[in-house]
Write a protein that holds these residues in place. Structure first.
Motif, PDB file in Angstrom:
ATOM      1  N   LYS A   1      -1.932  -4.581   8.353  1.00 34.90           N
ATOM      2  CA  LYS A   1      -1.708  -3.289   9.000  1.00 34.90           C
ATOM      3  C   LYS A   1      -0.664  -2.478   8.240  1.00 34.90           C
ATOM      4  O   LYS A   1      -0.811  -1.263   8.057  1.00 34.90           O
ATOM      5  N   ARG A   2       0.374  -3.143   7.800  1.00 35.09           N
ATOM      6  CA  ARG A   2       1.424  -2.434   7.070  1.00 35.09           C
ATOM      7  C   ARG A   2       0.917  -1.935   5.728  1.00 35.09           C
ATOM      8  O   ARG A   2       1.228  -0.819   5.301  1.00 35.09           O
ATOM      9  N   PHE A   3       0.111  -2.759   5.062  1.00 32.04           N
ATOM     10  CA  PHE A   3      -0.458  -2.345   3.785  1.00 32.04           C
ATOM     11  C   PHE A   3      -1.332  -1.102   3.964  1.00 32.04           C
ATOM     12  O   PHE A   3      -1.265  -0.156   3.181  1.00 32.04           O
ATOM     13  N   MET A   4      -2.150  -1.098   5.000  1.00 29.65           N
ATOM     14  CA  MET A   4      -3.010   0.054   5.274  1.00 29.65           C
ATOM     15  C   MET A   4      -2.185   1.308   5.546  1.00 29.65           C
ATOM     16  O   MET A   4      -2.580   2.414   5.198  1.00 29.65           O
ATOM     17  N   ALA A   5      -1.022   1.125   6.158  1.00 26.36           N
ATOM     18  CA  ALA A   5      -0.199   2.274   6.523  1.00 26.36           C
ATOM     19  C   ALA A   5       0.572   2.857   5.345  1.00 26.36           C
ATOM     20  O   ALA A   5       0.859   4.052   5.314  1.00 26.36           O
ATOM     21  N   VAL A   6       0.909   2.013   4.359  1.00 25.22           N
ATOM     22  CA  VAL A   6       1.812   2.491   3.297  1.00 25.22           C
ATOM     23  C   VAL A   6       1.191   2.528   1.921  1.00 25.22           C
ATOM     24  O   VAL A   6       1.777   3.133   1.009  1.00 25.22           O
ATOM     25  N   SER A   7       0.017   1.928   1.721  1.00 26.91           N
ATOM     26  CA  SER A   7      -0.519   1.843   0.375  1.00 26.91           C
ATOM     27  C   SER A   7      -1.167   3.150  -0.072  1.00 26.91           C
ATOM     28  O   SER A   7      -2.031   3.686   0.631  1.00 26.91           O
ATOM     29  N   PRO A   8      -0.799   3.652  -1.238  1.00 23.11           N
ATOM     30  CA  PRO A   8      -1.439   4.852  -1.770  1.00 23.11           C
ATOM     31  C   PRO A   8      -2.890   4.584  -2.193  1.00 23.11           C
ATOM     32  O   PRO A   8      -3.642   5.519  -2.421  1.00 23.11           O
ATOM     33  N   GLU A   9      -3.257   3.287  -2.288  1.00 23.70           N
ATOM     34  CA  GLU A   9      -4.615   2.945  -2.700  1.00 23.70           C
ATOM     35  C   GLU A   9      -5.614   3.140  -1.565  1.00 23.70           C
ATOM     36  O   GLU A   9      -6.816   3.159  -1.783  1.00 23.70           O
ATOM     37  N   VAL A  10      -5.121   3.253  -0.322  1.00 28.08           N
ATOM     38  CA  VAL A  10      -5.990   3.365   0.829  1.00 28.08           C
ATOM     39  C   VAL A  10      -6.174   4.831   1.185  1.00 28.08           C
ATOM     40  O   VAL A  10      -5.205   5.546   1.477  1.00 28.08           O
ATOM     41  N   GLU A  11      -7.396   5.319   1.151  1.00 22.37           N
ATOM     42  CA  GLU A  11      -7.661   6.714   1.454  1.00 22.37           C
ATOM     43  C   GLU A  11      -7.722   6.906   2.956  1.00 22.37           C
ATOM     44  O   GLU A  11      -8.101   6.007   3.721  1.00 22.37           O
ATOM     45  N   GLU A  12      -7.366   8.117   3.395  1.00 21.88           N
ATOM     46  CA  GLU A  12      -7.441   8.449   4.816  1.00 21.88           C
ATOM     47  C   GLU A  12      -8.902   8.404   5.277  1.00 21.88           C
ATOM     48  O   GLU A  12      -9.779   8.851   4.587  1.00 21.88           O
TER      49      GLU A  12
ATOM     50  N   ALA B   1      10.201  -1.236  -8.030  1.00 20.05           N
ATOM     51  CA  ALA B   1       9.403  -0.568  -6.998  1.00 20.05           C
ATOM     52  C   ALA B   1      10.239  -0.383  -5.739  1.00 20.05           C
ATOM     53  O   ALA B   1      10.985  -1.273  -5.323  1.00 20.05           O
ATOM     54  N   THR B   2      10.108   0.787  -5.123  1.00 22.72           N
ATOM     55  CA  THR B   2      10.865   1.094  -3.918  1.00 22.72           C
ATOM     56  C   THR B   2       9.937   1.675  -2.859  1.00 22.72           C
ATOM     57  O   THR B   2       8.780   1.997  -3.129  1.00 22.72           O
ATOM     58  N   GLY B   3      10.462   1.812  -1.643  1.00 25.31           N
ATOM     59  CA  GLY B   3       9.746   2.496  -0.584  1.00 25.31           C
ATOM     60  C   GLY B   3       8.389   1.898  -0.278  1.00 25.31           C
ATOM     61  O   GLY B   3       8.215   0.676  -0.221  1.00 25.31           O
ATOM     62  N   ASP B   4       7.395   2.780  -0.092  1.00 29.91           N
ATOM     63  CA  ASP B   4       6.054   2.342   0.284  1.00 29.91           C
ATOM     64  C   ASP B   4       5.412   1.469  -0.776  1.00 29.91           C
ATOM     65  O   ASP B   4       4.677   0.532  -0.454  1.00 29.91           O
ATOM     66  N   ALA B   5       5.680   1.750  -2.053  1.00 26.79           N
ATOM     67  CA  ALA B   5       5.093   0.938  -3.122  1.00 26.79           C
ATOM     68  C   ALA B   5       5.601  -0.493  -3.041  1.00 26.79           C
ATOM     69  O   ALA B   5       4.830  -1.450  -3.240  1.00 26.79           O
ATOM     70  N   ARG B   6       6.863  -0.656  -2.742  1.00 30.83           N
ATOM     71  CA  ARG B   6       7.448  -1.993  -2.602  1.00 30.83           C
ATOM     72  C   ARG B   6       6.843  -2.710  -1.399  1.00 30.83           C
ATOM     73  O   ARG B   6       6.424  -3.868  -1.496  1.00 30.83           O
ATOM     74  N   ARG B   7       6.776  -2.013  -0.276  1.00 32.39           N
ATOM     75  CA  ARG B   7       6.233  -2.625   0.938  1.00 32.39           C
ATOM     76  C   ARG B   7       4.760  -2.995   0.779  1.00 32.39           C
ATOM     77  O   ARG B   7       4.314  -4.037   1.251  1.00 32.39           O
ATOM     78  N   ALA B   8       4.008  -2.135   0.106  1.00 34.41           N
ATOM     79  CA  ALA B   8       2.583  -2.416  -0.096  1.00 34.41           C
ATOM     80  C   ALA B   8       2.388  -3.656  -0.952  1.00 34.41           C
ATOM     81  O   ALA B   8       1.529  -4.501  -0.665  1.00 34.41           O
ATOM     82  N   ALA B   9       3.170  -3.792  -2.023  1.00 34.63           N
ATOM     83  CA  ALA B   9       3.045  -4.951  -2.913  1.00 34.63           C
ATOM     84  C   ALA B   9       3.357  -6.250  -2.166  1.00 34.63           C
ATOM     85  O   ALA B   9       2.637  -7.245  -2.293  1.00 34.63           O
ATOM     86  N   VAL B  10       4.435  -6.237  -1.381  1.00 36.32           N
ATOM     87  CA  VAL B  10       4.819  -7.434  -0.635  1.00 36.32           C
ATOM     88  C   VAL B  10       3.772  -7.781   0.414  1.00 36.32           C
ATOM     89  O   VAL B  10       3.364  -8.940   0.551  1.00 36.32           O
ATOM     90  N   SER B  11       3.307  -6.776   1.150  1.00 32.32           N
ATOM     91  CA  SER B  11       2.359  -7.041   2.230  1.00 32.32           C
ATOM     92  C   SER B  11       1.021  -7.547   1.709  1.00 32.32           C
ATOM     93  O   SER B  11       0.402  -8.423   2.309  1.00 32.32           O
ATOM     94  N   ARG B  12       0.563  -6.997   0.598  1.00 31.43           N
ATOM     95  CA  ARG B  12      -0.695  -7.480   0.028  1.00 31.43           C
ATOM     96  C   ARG B  12      -0.577  -8.957  -0.345  1.00 31.43           C
ATOM     97  O   ARG B  12      -1.485  -9.759  -0.069  1.00 31.43           O
ATOM     98  N   ALA B  13       0.553  -9.326  -0.948  1.00 30.25           N
ATOM     99  CA  ALA B  13       0.745 -10.711  -1.385  1.00 30.25           C
ATOM    100  C   ALA B  13       0.906 -11.658  -0.202  1.00 30.25           C
ATOM    101  O   ALA B  13       0.295 -12.730  -0.167  1.00 30.25           O
ATOM    102  N   LYS B  14       1.726 -11.269   0.791  1.00 34.74           N
ATOM    103  CA  LYS B  14       1.971 -12.170   1.928  1.00 34.74           C
ATOM    104  C   LYS B  14       0.720 -12.326   2.785  1.00 34.74           C
ATOM    105  O   LYS B  14       0.417 -13.431   3.262  1.00 34.74           O
ATOM    106  N   ALA B  15      -0.033 -11.238   2.987  1.00 29.93           N
ATOM    107  CA  ALA B  15      -1.260 -11.342   3.780  1.00 29.93           C
ATOM    108  C   ALA B  15      -2.251 -12.292   3.128  1.00 29.93           C
ATOM    109  O   ALA B  15      -2.855 -13.145   3.788  1.00 29.93           O
ATOM    110  N   ARG B  16      -2.412 -12.162   1.827  1.00 30.62           N
ATOM    111  CA  ARG B  16      -3.363 -13.037   1.136  1.00 30.62           C
ATOM    112  C   ARG B  16      -2.873 -14.483   1.150  1.00 30.62           C
ATOM    113  O   ARG B  16      -3.657 -15.406   1.393  1.00 30.62           O
TER     114      ARG B  16
END
Length: 352
Positions: free
Chosen positions: A341-352, A277-292
């Motif tokens: 906040k980072r997850f919300m900004a980069v995750s494709p799972e979050v709709e506008e 995983a690269t880019g936003d997908a990588r950042r989203a995965a890490v942020s979801r795990a670290k936040a939880r």
């Protein structure tokens, strides 16, 4: 991934967990940890060298560069075991340093555990950004009292150069768990340039350090919960084992769910990064795990103390040490708030 590859990976992770027993006794004895608290350097240099000898510092470094070349699944499993034993040696910060030292003569000594090289990248609280200002104070360097030298990223044009800076002149502050963090103002006149541009490598290393810290927190909260369940099964009150009280059973069930969700997040993120995983997908995965992990570790360890009653609040009882560690590490490499906040900004799972 084929079944054979999955089996090989599972065996590799099992062996890594088993190897952790060398410094993290499975019985949960925290005598060594207690002896090192509030002392300098806050960890045992001999144990740090042992970590190097076992290949842990170079776990994520490619084999061609002298490391083990293993994945984040193995690294997270190791961090989890060390978290369960509250191991104080700065392995995760050292692994971060190893990731940016590729191709430099300093890497070998770090991988062997003969030098404690810590990266002084942070200029302000709660961030994963590396401005690299040459004259800006560097802060929150974990276990800096034991540093042999510091690695200093400095912005030079569009590149992030890397310097080795003497560890003299550090200001050391104690942390809640009995460890320490350091801060200092750099002076490049006494520094040695090691690399022209470590920007991409440092960005990736910080992501991995955040995930590994989440895994460490997971190990700690699982051990605290196991201690609490044992206590609930043995402590009597009003002529009954307190674990039979329905209200306490409900609270324990809630904590068990927090552990399961955190484990799923950590393992999912490790698998995603290992699969490329690269880019936003990588950042989203890490942020979801670290936040939880950050939020769950504080909730679980606090409630474990409450479920123990009065004894849980004493420093002599081990369960409180896990809350102290969570209070220190929850914000390291980004707080839950930052990662949400980072997850919300980069995750494709979050709709506008």
């Amino acid at each position: 991934m084929s079944a054979a590859v999955q089996d090989d990976r599972a065996e590799s992770i099992r062996m890594i967990r088993d190897s952790a027993a060398a410094v993290a006794p499975p019985g949960g004895d925290l005598k060594r940890v207690r002896e090192l608290r509030f002392q300098d350097p806050g960890f045992d240099p001999a144990v740090f060298r042992e970590m190097g000898e076992m290949g842990w510092i170079g776990l994520r470094v490619p084999e061609a560069a002298g490391g083990a070349g293993l994945g984040l699944g193995e690294a997270c499993a190791l961090a989890e075991e060390l978290g369960a034993a509250l191991v104080p040696e700065p392995l995760i910060p050292a692994m971060l340093s190893a990731a940016i030292l590729a191709g430099t003569p300093r890497l070998a000594k770090l991988l062997a555990g003969e030098a404690v090289l810590l990266t002084a990248w942070q200029e302000r609280a709660d961030t994963l950004e590396v401005p690299g200002n040459a004259d800006a104070s560097r802060r929150f360097i974990p276990m800096a009292a034991g540093a042999t030298a510091l690695l200093l990223p400095v912005r030079e044009g569009r590149k992030l150069a890397l310097y080795e800076h003497p560890a003299a002149g550090l200001t050391i502050e104690r942390t809640q768990d009995g460890g320490n963090v350091g801060s200092f103002t750099p002076d490049l006149a006494g520094a040695t340039k090691l690399a022209e541009d470590v920007g991409p490598a440092l960005e990736a290393a910080l992501e991995e350090a955040a995930l590994l810290t989440g895994a460490y927190l997971l190990g700690g909260m699982e051990r605290a919960f196991a201690m609490t369940v044992d206590y609930l099964k043995t402590r009597s009150q009003f002529g009954r084992i307190i674990g039979t009280f329905q209200a306490l059973q409900h609270r324990a069930a809630d904590l068990k769910m927090q552990l399961a969700l955190t484990r799923a997040s950590i393992e999912s993120a490790a698998a995603a990064l290992d699969e490329g995983a690269t880019g936003d997908a990588r950042r989203a995965a890490v942020s979801r795990a670290k936040a939880r992990a950050a939020e769950a570790s504080l909730r679980v360890t606090r409630e474990c103390i409450q479920l123990h009653g009065g004894i849980g609040y004493t420093d002599q009882y081990d369960v409180g040490l896990y809350l102290r560690k969570a209070m220190v590490l929850a914000n390291q490499y980004g707080s839950a708030s930052l990662h949400r906040k980072r997850f919300m900004a980069v995750s494709p799972e979050v709709e506008e």
